[in-house]
Design a protein around this motif. Structure first.
Motif, PDB file in Angstrom:
ATOM      1  N   VAL A   1       0.823  -1.212   0.000  1.00 30.98           N
ATOM      2  CA  VAL A   1       0.000   0.000   0.000  1.00 30.98           C
ATOM      3  C   VAL A   1       0.856   1.260   0.000  1.00 30.98           C
ATOM      4  O   VAL A   1       0.601   2.206  -0.748  1.00 30.98           O
ATOM      5  CB  VAL A   1      -0.953  -0.010   1.217  1.00 30.98           C
ATOM      6  N   ARG A   2       1.913   1.245   0.838  1.00 37.96           N
ATOM      7  CA  ARG A   2       2.687   2.482   0.939  1.00 37.96           C
ATOM      8  C   ARG A   2       3.389   2.822  -0.375  1.00 37.96           C
ATOM      9  O   ARG A   2       3.432   3.980  -0.779  1.00 37.96           O
ATOM     10  CB  ARG A   2       3.678   2.378   2.098  1.00 37.96           C
TER      11      ARG A   2
ATOM     12  N   ARG B   1       0.810   4.192  -2.855  1.00 35.15           N
ATOM     13  CA  ARG B   1       0.355   5.548  -2.526  1.00 35.15           C
ATOM     14  C   ARG B   1       1.424   6.576  -2.867  1.00 35.15           C
ATOM     15  O   ARG B   1       1.112   7.680  -3.364  1.00 35.15           O
ATOM     16  CB  ARG B   1       0.000   5.645  -1.042  1.00 35.15           C
TER      17      ARG B   1
ATOM     18  N   SER C   1      -7.588  -1.642  -1.124  1.00 33.51           N
ATOM     19  CA  SER C   1      -6.554  -1.483  -0.102  1.00 33.51           C
ATOM     20  C   SER C   1      -5.797  -0.159  -0.222  1.00 33.51           C
ATOM     21  O   SER C   1      -5.382   0.389   0.808  1.00 33.51           O
ATOM     22  CB  SER C   1      -5.587  -2.672  -0.140  1.00 33.51           C
TER      23      SER C   1
ATOM     24  N   GLN D   1      -3.824 -11.247   6.077  1.00 33.68           N
ATOM     25  CA  GLN D   1      -3.209  -9.935   5.855  1.00 33.68           C
ATOM     26  C   GLN D   1      -2.064  -9.723   6.837  1.00 33.68           C
ATOM     27  O   GLN D   1      -1.008  -9.229   6.459  1.00 33.68           O
ATOM     28  CB  GLN D   1      -4.248  -8.814   6.026  1.00 33.68           C
TER      29      GLN D   1
ATOM     30  N   ASP E   1       2.026  -0.169   9.329  1.00 33.16           N
ATOM     31  CA  ASP E   1       1.380  -0.663   8.116  1.00 33.16           C
ATOM     32  C   ASP E   1      -0.113  -0.857   8.316  1.00 33.16           C
ATOM     33  O   ASP E   1      -0.901  -0.652   7.403  1.00 33.16           O
ATOM     34  CB  ASP E   1       1.993  -2.004   7.687  1.00 33.16           C
TER      35      ASP E   1
ATOM     36  N   ALA F   1      -1.786   2.267   7.847  1.00 36.38           N
ATOM     37  CA  ALA F   1      -1.861   2.616   6.426  1.00 36.38           C
ATOM     38  C   ALA F   1      -2.976   1.844   5.737  1.00 36.38           C
ATOM     39  O   ALA F   1      -3.703   2.374   4.918  1.00 36.38           O
ATOM     40  CB  ALA F   1      -0.521   2.320   5.752  1.00 36.38           C
ATOM     41  N   GLU F   2      -3.088   0.574   6.089  1.00 34.96           N
ATOM     42  CA  GLU F   2      -4.088  -0.241   5.416  1.00 34.96           C
ATOM     43  C   GLU F   2      -5.462  -0.110   6.053  1.00 34.96           C
ATOM     44  O   GLU F   2      -6.443  -0.642   5.544  1.00 34.96           O
ATOM     45  CB  GLU F   2      -3.656  -1.706   5.432  1.00 34.96           C
TER      46      GLU F   2
END
Lengths: 195, 604
Positions: free
Chosen positions: A51-52, A55, A85, B542, B593, B596-597
């Motif tokens: 994700v990071r 983004r 996500s 996850q 994280d 973030a998610e």
């Protein structure tokens, strides 16, 4: 990360050896300076998205292009997962007014390949509705994040066309991308590749 | 005096340096090389060395070190799990061989006392020859290797009562302390050793490692082994067994690796010296007096022992070739026989002549082992190969194929996946049983030591698309990776790593795709544990994926620093510190994280 990123192509195609058309499109886009292609099925075969990293690229790119083939009237599963996500509402479109919409002011469009012909995609045709209807969720997601939505770039009959038509389509898209990236780019010309 | 010591050392080292490499090049193996070197410089060769007895006695320390190092590899728990095979198989082997030899001797009209001692002495095999050969050929993990190892251990234990028994049969009065008090002493000694290992040796190791002086650590390691051996010797126990026990006691200590690396060179050289001494001790005077009788005895002895071992191998669960190899490995008489016969001569169970004849027989049988192995490699193995060799046409000259080196539990999964997807495969392995099975399925299999470049060439590495490196041992894995890198620089290597350090060592060799063998499956088990605790299945996935990414990143981040860490800082402590730091990092990274998610624990 290069700061002269002009367009991010988010490319999703799960087929074993990428369909002729998608591969051509992706290659054509990647050959432009300042264009970065994210081949999702190659990057995230396990459907676990960084994700990071995604983004960071999104924040940098003024133009976003989604390249995929329609399947059951929707985007491929991994592209949907990518949205779910990466585009968390609190990051992309927060409800409270004090937090910024991270993608505000960017531009996006979709280059969509479809198996059917243009005649099938209309009321009364084999697929019942125009292509735009099937892209509505994508369009609205983009708008909700404060981005401008450009008309989609469709490619009908993707499974039956000859190589020539495919090459033509890829060339068209490349030109379109170059034009939009030039328009959307608010930075001075940088010559380096974004790869 | 020291002048002569240096001269002697010069002779040994020169002999070893000249003969052993030549022997290896000729494919005779190092053991035979040393034996030949010994014969060459001994009283019956060039006569450069005279004090054979002393040397033999001194060099037995090589065997002691070998067992100490092997003990270090074996944790007490593992040893305990081997107890059945040690006592079951070991007793079966010693008992079987002794009975047959005894019967043969009685038929030949030898007195029963003499026959019994001789049979007992000859039933023992040579730990030095068998173990070093097994290590050289990487056989320890195979069924034959495990059985052999267990039997050798039992023999070391069985030697104690044997040596105690000799004076009881002797014509002279037995030593002041009879068998019982000896046994009591031995037990007391073992108890003392266990206690000392726990409460004395470890703190001392820690203290000495703390001084940071490497050579003192080495000195202490040697001191430790020597003192334990001498103490064992005092109570009439096998020195090698004592050293082995000491090794086992230190197997789970953090200084295991340091001890191993320090003693390794001594072990190798002293073992070499031991084989040289055995070579020197072949009394050709006795031999030349009655060569046929001695050769006949040696042959009969070997035949009986081979037969018993071969028969025993079946219930041990070995098949065809493994049985033969196993019998060959343990067929020789051992260094303990020298001790037993010496004691018997002292106790006058039999006369000095008989003792020296028997010693020659044992020495000859030791020389026979490497010869038998050459027979196995050069004649039997190719013959079996030719029996099973399918006409080389269908899969010949594999091109565009993938080579899998090491087709054990790990390599098999890789191989089956590729095979299911029509990828042409070539396997390299050194387990003959495995190979037969694979051949039945029409795979192209190459047998032997994959680190040999000629084998790689034969297997078609030049035309391979990739090499999957899934051999068991870390050393072999690195050797093979280095060989492939040197010989086929363009061939991609995909490697199985046993742990992170191994992973780094592979990366040093330029291997880029490495998978730690326990990582993915442990992660999966962790994930299922979370599910068991009520976390949502998807949340657990996850979390596991997040942890995975983070862990892979950390492994790469630490890579540049892994070599600078001080050598003598104990591995265990380093691992603890690393784990601690990792826990910290995991926690921080995970919360970052997760934020973030936007993941919320989905548990009930």
């Amino acid at each position: 990360m290069s700061s002269d990123l002009r367009a991010l192509v988010v490319f999703a195609d799960p087929s074993l050896h990428r369909s002729r058309i998608s591969r051509r499109v992706a290659e054509a886009c990647a050959s432009l300076p300042g264009v970065r292609v994210r081949d999702l099925y190659q990057l995230y075969p396990d459907f676990y998205i960084d994700v990071r990293a995604e983004r960071a690229l999104l924040e940098e790119a003024p133009l976003l292009v989604f390249v995929f083939q329609l399947g059951w009237y929707a985007m491929p599963a991994l592209l949907k997962e990518w949205f779910d996500s990466v585009f968390k509402p609190e990051w992309a479109a927060p409800c409270d007014g004090n937090r910024p919409r991270r993608l505000q002011g960017k531009t996006a469009f979709a280059a969509v390949a479809c198996a059917g012909s243009a005649r099938d995609y209309r009321a009364g045709g084999a697929h019942g509705r125009p292509l735009e209807d099937y892209l509505a969720p994508l369009e609205q997601s983009v708008k909700a994040c404060g981005m401008a939505w450009l008309a989609p770039h469709p490619f009908y009959g993707a499974d039956s066309t000859d190589a020539e038509a495919a090459a033509r389509h890829a060339g068209d898209l490349r030109a379109l991308l170059a034009r939009h990236a030039g328009i959307a780019s608010k930075q001075p010309q940088g010559g380096a590749h974004g790869a | 005096m020291e002048h002569s010591l240096l001269l002697n050392a010069l002779v040994y080292l020169a002999a070893a340096v000249i003969v052993v490499p030549v022997a290896r090049r000729l494919g005779l193996g190092a053991v035979l090389g040393y034996l030949l070197a010994g014969i060459a410089i001994g009283p019956w060769g060039l006569g450069l060395i005279r004090e054979v007895e002393t040397i033999l006695h001194f060099s037995e320390f090589g065997v002691v070190l070998l067992l100490f190092v092997i003990g270090l590899e074996l944790e007490p728990r593992r040893l305990w799990s081997l107890r059945r095979s040690i006592f079951g198989w070991g007793a079966a082997q010693v008992g079987g061989v002794t009975l047959l030899l005894l019967g043969a001797a009685l038929l030949a009209g030898v007195g029963w006392k003499m026959a019994l001692i001789a049979a007992l002495g000859l039933s023992l095999s040579s730990t030095a020859v068998a173990l070093s050969t097994m290590q050289e050929r990487n056989l320890i993990p195979t069924p034959a290797g495990q059985a052999g190892f267990s039997i050798l251990l039992f023999q070391d234990i069985a030697a104690i009562p044997m040596i105690a028994l000799v004076p009881l049969l002797g014509v002279t009065a037995a030593d002041a302390d009879g068998g019982w008090s000896g046994a009591f002493k031995a037990i007391a000694m073992i108890a003392a050793l266990v206690l000392a290992g726990r409460f004395l040796i470890r703190p001392m190791l820690r203290f000495i490692a703390g001084t940071g002086m490497r050579e003192i650590f080495t000195a202490f390691a040697l001191l430790l082994v020597i003192s334990i051996s001498l103490l064992m010797d005092q109570v009439g126990m096998s020195m090698a067994l004592g050293a082995f026990m000491a090794g086992v006691l230190l197997a789970d200590s953090e200084y295991r690796h340091a001890l191993e690396t320090d003693l390794e060179p001594f072990k190798g050289l002293l073992l070499g010296l031991f084989f040289i001494a055995v070579g020197m001790s072949v009394d050709f005077g006795v031999f030349l007096a009655q060569p046929w009788r001695i050769v006949g005895m040696a042959a009969a002895f070997l035949a009986i022992k081979l037969a018993v071992l071969w028969l025993l191998a079946r219930p041990f669960g070995m098949t065809g070739r493994q049985r033969v190899l196993f019998a060959f490995l343990l067929s020789q008489g051992g260094e303990f026989a020298f001790v037993v016969f010496g004691a018997a001569a002292t106790a006058r169970v039999f006369d000095a002549d008989t003792a020296s004849i028997l010693v020659v027989v044992v020495a000859l049988s030791m020389i026979a082992t490497p010869l038998l192995l050459i027979l196995y490699d050069r004649v039997l193995e190719p013959y079996w190969q030719s029996l099973r060799q399918r006409p080389a046409d269908a899969v010949d000259a594999n091109r565009e194929h993938v080579i899998i080196a090491g087709f054990g539990r790990f390599g098999q999964i890789v191989g089956r996946l590729l095979h299911a997807n029509q990828v042409p495969l070539t396997m390299l392995d050194h387990d003959p049983d495995q190979i037969d099975t694979l051949r039945e399925f029409g795979f192209k299999v190459f047998y032997g030591d994959a680190t040999r470049t000629d084998l790689l060439h034969a297997a078609g590495a030049a035309h391979a698309r990739a090499l999957v490196l899934s051999v068991d041992g870390i050393d072999d894995s690195l050797k093979l990776a280095a060989a492939v890198r040197a010989e086929f620089p363009d061939l991609p290597i995909l490697a199985r790593a046993r742990n992170v350090t191994h992973c780094y060592q592979l990366m040093d060799l330029g291997v880029t795709i490495v998978e730690r063998e326990t990582f993915e499956s442990a992660l999966m088990l962790g994930r299922r544990t979370m599910e068991q605790l009520g976390f949502g299945a998807y949340f657990a996935r996850q979390a596991a994926m997040r942890f995975r990414e983070h862990n892979l990143r950390s492994v790469l981040e630490v890579y540049p620093y892994y070599k600078d860490r001080a050598q003598y800082v104990s591995m265990a402590r380093r691992a603890r510190e690393e784990l601690h730091a990792m826990f910290e990092r995991d926690f921080v990274a995970n919360s970052r994280d997760r934020e973030a998610e936007g993941d919320e624990p989905g548990n009930a």
